[in-house]
Design a protein around this motif. Structure first.
Motif, PDB file in Angstrom:
ATOM      1  N   ASP A  44      -2.241   1.608  -3.534  1.00  0.00           N
ATOM      2  CA  ASP A  44      -3.351   0.728  -3.887  1.00  0.00           C
ATOM      3  C   ASP A  44      -3.628  -0.162  -2.674  1.00  0.00           C
ATOM      4  N   SER A 100      -5.226  -2.976  -2.348  1.00  0.00           N
ATOM      5  CA  SER A 100      -5.433  -4.407  -2.552  1.00  0.00           C
ATOM      6  C   SER A 100      -4.687  -5.197  -1.481  1.00  0.00           C
ATOM      7  N   THR A 113       2.480   1.684  -3.468  1.00  0.00           N
ATOM      8  CA  THR A 113       1.641   1.908  -4.654  1.00  0.00           C
ATOM      9  C   THR A 113       0.435   2.803  -4.409  1.00  0.00           C
ATOM     10  N   ASP A 167     -10.428  -7.478  -4.251  1.00  0.00           N
ATOM     11  CA  ASP A 167      -9.057  -7.075  -4.511  1.00  0.00           C
ATOM     12  C   ASP A 167      -8.075  -7.901  -3.691  1.00  0.00           C
ATOM     13  N   GLY A 226      -1.754  -2.632  -8.122  1.00  0.00           N
ATOM     14  CA  GLY A 226      -2.002  -1.319  -8.700  1.00  0.00           C
ATOM     15  C   GLY A 226      -1.216  -1.066  -9.963  1.00  0.00           C
ATOM     16  N   GLU A 227      -0.694   0.164 -10.056  1.00  0.00           N
ATOM     17  CA  GLU A 227       0.087   0.580 -11.221  1.00  0.00           C
ATOM     18  C   GLU A 227       1.577   0.571 -10.929  1.00  0.00           C
ATOM     19  N   TYR A 244       0.845  -1.210   0.000  1.00  0.00           N
ATOM     20  CA  TYR A 244       0.000   0.000   0.000  1.00  0.00           C
ATOM     21  C   TYR A 244       0.873   1.250   0.000  1.00  0.00           C
ATOM     22  N   SER A 286       4.433   4.255  -6.840  1.00  0.00           N
ATOM     23  CA  SER A 286       3.974   5.628  -7.020  1.00  0.00           C
ATOM     24  C   SER A 286       5.183   6.550  -7.163  1.00  0.00           C
TER      25      SER A 286
END
Length: 561
Positions: free
Chosen positions: A187, A189, A185, A235, A244-245, A182, A248
């Motif tokens: 995200d 999930s 990213t 998720d 995620g992508e 987390y 970050s």
């Protein structure tokens, strides 16, 4: 130093109880560089149950470690194709903006502040665990019949009791490996490993609404489990699936890597030890170098990850219910496979305690400095001298009147009672170095015997364990490893770098994330060769080639639920 390294490689990060370790690993499994950074732990002088840490401190140490590795190896950030994390199963608490939330009992609890992790070893939630264990919920079937206070739900319930409703409602609760992805990213999930092993997410049926309502945590279900994990498992990711992508922009700057670098779904540190060791090849005097094992063959191998505590991981094609042993857990690493997890709450910590609290410890330390030997080697030499002087065949016979029961910090498996306490029987009126050596051996023997108890319990329930694959700091202790081989009656296989096996497992997650992100899920993503190892006891020594079997294709999300 040679010029910049541009070969594709992967970064693994292992967050242990007292330190962070990062490593840069090539596709062949070779570690280009490694860095270890100590982390802070807070104790309450008035309550020995309390162990707290900080995500801010841990994340900053991760950044230092990764940058050290990049610098030492000459690796360009662009060469790092994936990043993987493992961590202890500790509860990290933030608000929904990711700011750390204080978990320390008192007026500040629930506010913003550094001390926002309840460490796995923290035993404050004893009453909450007892309440949970009186429910008879199906959740208990998947933790060996009794939930441990080391898991996340008892700790969350403790926080609810000590925090205002307004502050509690603003909290996100993470198993520490999931917090790291987390933070990397942004995200949210979660991993199948963390949710199923530590957060009461049940195989094939997901969150149990009745359970959370029964124990007084209905808020979690009413908010769609947003505080603890994704709604209905939407998720939940199997190990190594991209989160995620990727990195970050902020996280990339903090870690010295590039934005968008794939980040693999994380796993608990013991499971990273399984991934980094269990498929190793080894040689013995009779059979030569073993074949690359199948997934089925690896089910006969117990991964023992031994540091402050010890975890024992074994996988199987179907769920095996073992009283007093955590699990069975579905999909914590491999889609469709199940795992059980035994453990000892205090092993490395116990050895240190027995040594450092003995009156002869300062003498031992000074002697080690004088002769320039590790204190464990000095103790082993002293024990051998005593054995010969006593005219006995074994060290067990030398210490036959001294008995140590090792559960000073409770029993994790298979008795599963955190209130268990240790004992020493057969004390002499002695504070000598000889006395310390005997107590040291009695401690090692107790740890080995308890490991035998756990293995026997697993096998009696339906497993067929025939070998032990060690990792962690204790694998450096030759005397202890020999005791494991002798007491358990099976080979003990060691990695060449006992501390590096776990972080290698984390690096594998980074490689999987990279391959999945590129649509290359058909690859088996293996780390081959390049590493040496040894087999303990009468099984001889030879080189070991490391290999990890992974899902042949990217699992669908509904398969992880």
């Amino acid at each position: 130093m040679a010029g910049p390294t541009t070969e594709s490689c992967y970064v693994g990060v292992d967050v242990g109880t007292g330190s962070v370790r990062a490593s840069i690993v090539t596709k062949s499994g070779k570690a280009l560089a490694s860095s270890t950074q100590e982390t802070k732990t807070w104790r309450d002088p008035h309550d020995h149950h309390v162990f707290e840490q900080s995500t801010t401190d841990i994340w900053s140490r991760i950044g230092v470690a990764i940058k050290d590795c990049l610098s030492a190896s000459g690796t360009e950030p662009s060469a790092v194709k994936g990043l993987g994390f493992d961590a202890t199963c500790s509860l990290a608490v933030t608000d929904f903006g990711g700011e750390p939330v204080i978990v320390t009992k008192g007026e500040q609890i629930g506010g913003h502040g550094e001390r926002n992790i309840i460490l796995w070893a923290d035993h404050r939630a004893e009453e909450e665990a007892e309440l949970i264990n009186r429910t008879g919920s199906v959740v208990l079937d998947y933790v060996g019949g009794k939930m441990s206070l080391e898991m996340e739900v008892p700790k969350i319930l403790w926080l609810k009791k000590h925090m205002s409703p307004e502050r509690f409602s603003q909290c996100q609760f993470f198993d520490l490996p999931d917090f790291l992805t987390y933070q990397a990213t942004r995200d949210s999930s979660r991993s199948t490993c963390s949710l199923t092993c530590k957060c009461s997410y049940v195989a094939n049926s997901g969150w149990q609404k009745d359970f959370f309502e029964q124990i007084g945590l209905k808020e979690l279900s009413e908010r769609g489990y947003a505080q603890i994990g994704a709604k209905d498992g939407e998720d939940v990711l199997i190990a190594g699936m991209p989160v995620g992508e990727g990195l970050s922009k902020n996280a990339a700057e903090e870690l010295g890597l590039l934005p968008g670098t794939p980040v693999g779904s994380a796993i608990i540190d013991a499971y990273a030890g399984w991934l980094g060791t269990i498929a190793a090849r080894f040689a013995d005097d009779k059979q030569g170098l073993s074949e690359v094992p199948t997934i089925e063959e690896s089910g006969h191998r117990l991964a023992a990850v031994a540091g402050t505590s010890t975890c024992h991981i074994v996988q199987s094609p179907s769920g095996i219910f073992v009283n007093g042993v955590w699990g069975p857990y579905k999909d914590p690493i491999l889609s469709g496979r199940w795992m059980n997890e035994g453990g000892q709450s205090s092993t490395g910590q116990l050895i240190d305690f027995i040594l450092t609290t003995h009156p002869a410890h300062p003498e031992l330390v000074e002697l080690g400095k004088k002769v320039q030997k590790p204190i464990h080697s000095i103790l082993e030499e002293r024990l051998e001298k005593l054995r010969m002087e006593s005219g006995v065949a074994t060290l067990t016979e030398l210490t036959k009147d001294l008995h140590l029961y090792p559960d000073l910090h409770g029993n994790r498996s298979p008795i599963a009672d955190p209130r268990m306490r240790g004992s020493i029987v057969g004390l002499e009126l002695s504070n000598s170095l000889n006395d310390l050596a005997k107590k040291y051996h009695a401690t090692l023997l107790a740890i080995a015997l308890q490991t035998r108890h756990i293995i026997d319990t697993l096998n009696a329930a339906g497993h067929h364990i025939s070998s032990i694959y060690m990792s962690g700091g204790q694998a450096k202790n030759a005397g202890l490893m020999q005791l494991f081989a002798d007491v358990c009656g099976m080979p003990v296989v060691l990695p060449p770098d006992s501390g590096g096996a776990v972080v290698l497992g984390a690096a594998m997650l980074g490689r999987l994330a990279d391959e999945f992100a590129q649509g290359g899920g058909g690859s088996r993503a293996k780390f081959e060769g390049g590493a040496g190892g040894e087999v303990v006891g009468h099984y001889g020594r030879d080189d070991t080639a490391w290999y990890a079997g992974v899902p042949k294709s990217l699992p669908k999300r509904e398969e992880a639920a």
